[in-house]
Design a protein around this motif. Structure first.
Motif, PDB file in Angstrom:
ATOM      1  N   MET A 109      47.474  28.526  45.490  1.00  0.00           N
ATOM      2  CA  MET A 109      48.713  28.098  44.852  1.00  0.00           C
ATOM      3  C   MET A 109      48.440  27.071  43.760  1.00  0.00           C
ATOM      4  SD  MET A 109      52.065  26.302  46.517  1.00  0.00           S
ATOM      5  CE  MET A 109      52.194  27.567  47.755  1.00  0.00           C
ATOM      6  N   LEU A 110      47.548  26.129  44.036  1.00  0.00           N
ATOM      7  CA  LEU A 110      47.183  25.122  43.038  1.00  0.00           C
ATOM      8  C   LEU A 110      46.576  25.790  41.810  1.00  0.00           C
ATOM      9  CD1 LEU A 110      47.316  22.010  42.945  1.00  0.00           C
ATOM     10  CD2 LEU A 110      44.932  21.962  43.670  1.00  0.00           C
ATOM     11  N   ILE A 111      45.716  26.784  42.046  1.00  0.00           N
ATOM     12  CA  ILE A 111      45.115  27.531  40.937  1.00  0.00           C
ATOM     13  C   ILE A 111      46.199  28.241  40.132  1.00  0.00           C
ATOM     14  CG2 ILE A 111      43.589  29.447  40.331  1.00  0.00           C
ATOM     15  CD1 ILE A 111      41.949  28.705  42.864  1.00  0.00           C
ATOM     16  N   ALA A 112      47.130  28.916  40.823  1.00  0.00           N
ATOM     17  CA  ALA A 112      48.206  29.658  40.142  1.00  0.00           C
ATOM     18  C   ALA A 112      49.067  28.732  39.299  1.00  0.00           C
ATOM     19  CB  ALA A 112      49.069  30.392  41.180  1.00  0.00           C
ATOM     20  N   GLU A 113      49.326  27.518  39.800  1.00  0.00           N
ATOM     21  CA  GLU A 113      50.211  26.601  39.089  1.00  0.00           C
ATOM     22  C   GLU A 113      49.523  25.931  37.903  1.00  0.00           C
ATOM     23  OE1 GLU A 113      53.472  25.574  42.544  1.00  0.00           O
ATOM     24  OE2 GLU A 113      52.035  24.014  41.988  1.00  0.00           O
ATOM     25  N   PHE A 114      48.205  25.963  37.845  1.00  0.00           N
ATOM     26  CA  PHE A 114      47.476  25.427  36.694  1.00  0.00           C
ATOM     27  C   PHE A 114      47.107  26.501  35.675  1.00  0.00           C
ATOM     28  CE2 PHE A 114      46.420  21.605  39.299  1.00  0.00           C
ATOM     29  CZ  PHE A 114      46.773  20.649  38.364  1.00  0.00           C
ATOM     30  N   ALA A 115      46.995  27.765  36.105  1.00  0.00           N
ATOM     31  CA  ALA A 115      46.459  28.827  35.242  1.00  0.00           C
ATOM     32  C   ALA A 115      47.473  29.277  34.196  1.00  0.00           C
ATOM     33  CB  ALA A 115      46.032  30.018  36.093  1.00  0.00           C
ATOM     34  N   MET A 116      46.962  29.777  33.069  1.00  0.00           N
ATOM     35  CA  MET A 116      47.811  30.382  32.050  1.00  0.00           C
ATOM     36  C   MET A 116      48.079  31.844  32.421  1.00  0.00           C
ATOM     37  SD  MET A 116      46.416  28.701  28.482  1.00  0.00           S
ATOM     38  CE  MET A 116      44.676  28.992  28.771  1.00  0.00           C
ATOM     39  N   PRO A 117      49.236  32.419  31.999  1.00  0.00           N
ATOM     40  CA  PRO A 117      49.602  33.773  32.424  1.00  0.00           C
ATOM     41  C   PRO A 117      48.541  34.826  32.155  1.00  0.00           C
ATOM     42  CG  PRO A 117      51.459  32.719  31.337  1.00  0.00           C
ATOM     43  CD  PRO A 117      50.289  31.792  31.178  1.00  0.00           C
ATOM     44  N   GLU A 118      47.903  34.753  30.979  1.00  0.00           N
ATOM     45  CA  GLU A 118      46.942  35.797  30.600  1.00  0.00           C
ATOM     46  C   GLU A 118      45.639  35.726  31.389  1.00  0.00           C
ATOM     47  OE1 GLU A 118      46.674  32.432  27.504  1.00  0.00           O
ATOM     48  OE2 GLU A 118      48.232  33.522  28.605  1.00  0.00           O
ATOM     49  N   SER A 119      45.408  34.637  32.109  1.00  0.00           N
ATOM     50  CA  SER A 119      44.160  34.519  32.872  1.00  0.00           C
ATOM     51  C   SER A 119      44.406  34.207  34.347  1.00  0.00           C
ATOM     52  CB  SER A 119      43.269  33.423  32.273  1.00  0.00           C
ATOM     53  OG  SER A 119      43.926  32.166  32.327  1.00  0.00           O
ATOM     54  N   ARG A 120      45.664  34.264  34.772  1.00  0.00           N
ATOM     55  CA  ARG A 120      45.996  33.848  36.138  1.00  0.00           C
ATOM     56  C   ARG A 120      45.344  34.752  37.193  1.00  0.00           C
ATOM     57  NH1 ARG A 120      51.238  33.705  35.667  1.00  0.00           N
ATOM     58  NH2 ARG A 120      51.482  35.783  36.538  1.00  0.00           N
ATOM     59  N   GLY A 121      45.340  36.063  36.937  1.00  0.00           N
ATOM     60  CA  GLY A 121      44.720  36.979  37.896  1.00  0.00           C
ATOM     61  C   GLY A 121      43.254  36.664  38.096  1.00  0.00           C
ATOM     62  N   ARG A 122      42.544  36.430  36.986  1.00  0.00           N
ATOM     63  CA  ARG A 122      41.124  36.102  37.066  1.00  0.00           C
ATOM     64  C   ARG A 122      40.909  34.781  37.795  1.00  0.00           C
ATOM     65  NH1 ARG A 122      40.158  35.278  31.989  1.00  0.00           N
ATOM     66  NH2 ARG A 122      39.747  33.039  32.012  1.00  0.00           N
ATOM     67  N   MET A 123      41.758  33.801  37.491  1.00  0.00           N
ATOM     68  CA  MET A 123      41.590  32.476  38.091  1.00  0.00           C
ATOM     69  C   MET A 123      41.811  32.501  39.604  1.00  0.00           C
ATOM     70  SD  MET A 123      40.787  30.276  35.680  1.00  0.00           S
ATOM     71  CE  MET A 123      41.336  28.652  36.194  1.00  0.00           C
ATOM     72  N   ILE A 124      42.858  33.207  40.051  1.00  0.00           N
ATOM     73  CA  ILE A 124      43.094  33.288  41.496  1.00  0.00           C
ATOM     74  C   ILE A 124      42.002  34.114  42.164  1.00  0.00           C
ATOM     75  CG2 ILE A 124      44.721  33.967  43.309  1.00  0.00           C
ATOM     76  CD1 ILE A 124      46.993  33.506  41.356  1.00  0.00           C
ATOM     77  N   ALA A 125      41.482  35.105  41.449  1.00  0.00           N
ATOM     78  CA  ALA A 125      40.381  35.907  42.001  1.00  0.00           C
ATOM     79  C   ALA A 125      39.141  35.060  42.251  1.00  0.00           C
ATOM     80  CB  ALA A 125      40.051  37.079  41.080  1.00  0.00           C
ATOM     81  N   TYR A 126      38.986  33.964  41.518  1.00  0.00           N
ATOM     82  CA  TYR A 126      37.883  33.044  41.804  1.00  0.00           C
ATOM     83  C   TYR A 126      37.988  32.496  43.228  1.00  0.00           C
ATOM     84  CZ  TYR A 126      35.978  32.781  37.060  1.00  0.00           C
ATOM     85  OH  TYR A 126      35.384  33.078  35.870  1.00  0.00           O
ATOM     86  N   TYR A 127      39.218  32.336  43.704  1.00  0.00           N
ATOM     87  CA  TYR A 127      39.413  31.885  45.088  1.00  0.00           C
ATOM     88  C   TYR A 127      38.848  32.913  46.065  1.00  0.00           C
ATOM     89  CZ  TYR A 127      41.852  30.757  49.433  1.00  0.00           C
ATOM     90  OH  TYR A 127      42.156  30.469  50.740  1.00  0.00           O
ATOM     91  N   GLN A 128      39.143  34.205  45.826  1.00  0.00           N
ATOM     92  CA  GLN A 128      38.591  35.255  46.673  1.00  0.00           C
ATOM     93  C   GLN A 128      37.066  35.315  46.542  1.00  0.00           C
ATOM     94  OE1 GLN A 128      39.959  37.066  48.962  1.00  0.00           O
ATOM     95  NE2 GLN A 128      38.257  38.458  49.393  1.00  0.00           N
TER      96      GLN A 128
END
Length: 446
Positions: A109-128
């Protein structure tokens, strides 16, 4: 990357038990029920962690909540290393589970709330990716520690204990990333979206301007403020289309992610490979190969989640998952289980899970809810994920003994087939939208 370390500890904590389980089982003379309870006690802690995170995160903020989770990891790592009874070990597994449950909500959630829309999928995938890296680190750590010489000593020192009972060392290794996580978190700022809901617009503005170009930061600040003002006047219920549909999607994806059998393979991989006549030593090596493939194919998700969209990855991945599970079930059912063929099929399963169902479930759950209900809705979805995880961890040994590996794999295959049709027909595409635009995805006609 700091927030994603919560995923690394999540992965390490859930996977370390696979190498330690047989040693603990022998030392404490555990029966099948107690074996399942030892594994699933951590998962019960996860459910508790998820429940309290929904309250804490809105009240004290994202940062303090994730700091508390990091502290839980450290307490668990030390406590699981030096128990004098299985009851103490289960207690500290429960504490670690609370930390995992909290991190599983708050880190992505913290990652999602900091990420920009165009890179949010990639950023949350870093969590996985961090989860898979934690799993792999646990496998490698277990293999290395199990291969160390036993040593002969009558000393009762801590060092001697760690040498004589290697499962203790396996748990203690987790203290290293726990300390690193705790220290790095002090440099992570609070979520601007949470600050705005608490009327701290100036603080949010300073953080956003540190993260974005000035013009973009101002535009995003206005959008978040407008959305927060609108949402503060609304009394949401689960019947609201902006919440009801994404909540159903999130719960179903979370439950069927676990009912694919992924964590049964992570927890009991050596036992599965041993039943395929792989031998105990080869079983541990095979498990490490699975961990490496898990990491590599999660990188595929990082590269493709924003390019091809969430639904495409789910479609491709679930196709491979269903095929591998049905085929693997057939091999075990017929008794024809060449270790290399079983390993190949499970590698296909892991690869398909790693680039689709694993990361995409976390991505969708953390991006599709409006800000005012995000933490509560994500907590509900994550709670169902951990309940499903607990069910698998508790009853998988019983299923293996009662109906055999073949039918067990078929049960997972049927669950994944249901998930396939659900994902194709019900799940909405969320890539490229800002968190403030997400309501339109579920309310506006498509």
């Amino acid at each position: 990357m700091t927030a994603a370390l919560g995923g690394l500890l999540f992965g390490f904590d859930t996977a370390v038990i696979s190498g330690a389980l047989q040693m603990i089982k022998g030392q404490f003379s555990l029966n099948t029920v107690m074996e399942g309870w030892l594994v699933s006690s951590g998962l019960l802690g996860c459910i508790i962690g998820v429940l309290i995170t929904g309250i804490l995160s809105d009240r004290i903020g994202r940062k303090k909540t994730i700091l508390l989770a990091a502290f839980m990891f450290l307490v668990s790592a030390i406590g699981c290393s030096f128990p004098s009874s299985v009851s103490q070990l289960i207690f500290f597994r429960l504490i670690g589970g609370v930390g995992v449950g909290m991190a599983s909500v708050i880190s992505p959630m913290l990652i999602a709330e900091f990420a920009m829309p165009e890179s949010r999928g990639r950023m949350i995938a870093y969590y996985q990716l961090a989860i898979t890296a934690g799993i792999l680190a646990a496998y490698f750590s277990n293999v290395i520690i199990s291969g160390l010489p036993q040593g002969a000593t009558d000393s009762n020192t801590i060092a001697a204990l760690l040498v004589q009972e290697k499962w203790r060392t396996m748990f203690l290794v987790m203290a290293i990333p726990s300390i690193l996580f705790l220290l790095l978190l002090f440099r992570v700022p609070e979520s601007p979206r949470w600050l705005i809901t608490r009327g701290k617009r100036e603080q949010a503005s300073v953080i956003l301007h540190d993260l974005r170009p000035a013009e973009q930061a101002a535009k995003e600040l206005d959008a978040i403020t407008t959305a927060a003002s609108r949402q503060s006047t609304q009394q949401r219920s689960w019947k609201d289309p902006a919440i009801r549909l994404p909540l159903i999607i999130g719960i179903v994806l979370a439950v069927f992610q676990q009912f694919s059998g992924i964590n049964a393979i992570i927890y009991y991989g050596p036992k599965i490979f041993a039943s395929a006549n792989a031998g105990n030593e080869n079983a541990m090596v095979f498990q490490s190969i699975l961990g490496a493939v898990n990491v590599l194919f999660t990188i595929v998700a990082i590269k493709t989640a924003d390019r091809y969209g969430r639904k495409a990855l789910l479609k491709w991945g679930l196709t491979g998952i269903v095929f591998s599970l049905f085929t693997c079930g057939f091999l075990f059912y017929t008794g024809y289980t060449p270790p290399v063929l079983v390993l190949t099929l499970i590698l296909i399963f892991i690869a398909c899970f790693a680039f689709s169902l694993g990361p995409v479930t976390w991505i969708i759950i953390n991006e599709m809810f409006p800000t005012d209900v995000r933490v509560k809705a994500v907590s509900i979805c994550t709670m169902f994920l951990w309940i499903a995880n607990w069910i698998v961890g508790q009853f998988f040994p019983w299923l293996l003994e009662s109906v055999g590996a073949g039918i067990t794999f078929w049960i997972f295959a049927v669950c994944s087939l249901i998930n396939y049709f659900f994902s194709i027909n019900i799940v909405k595409e969320t890539s490229g939208k800002s968190l403030e635009e997400m309501e339109n995805v579920f309310v506006a006609p498509h």
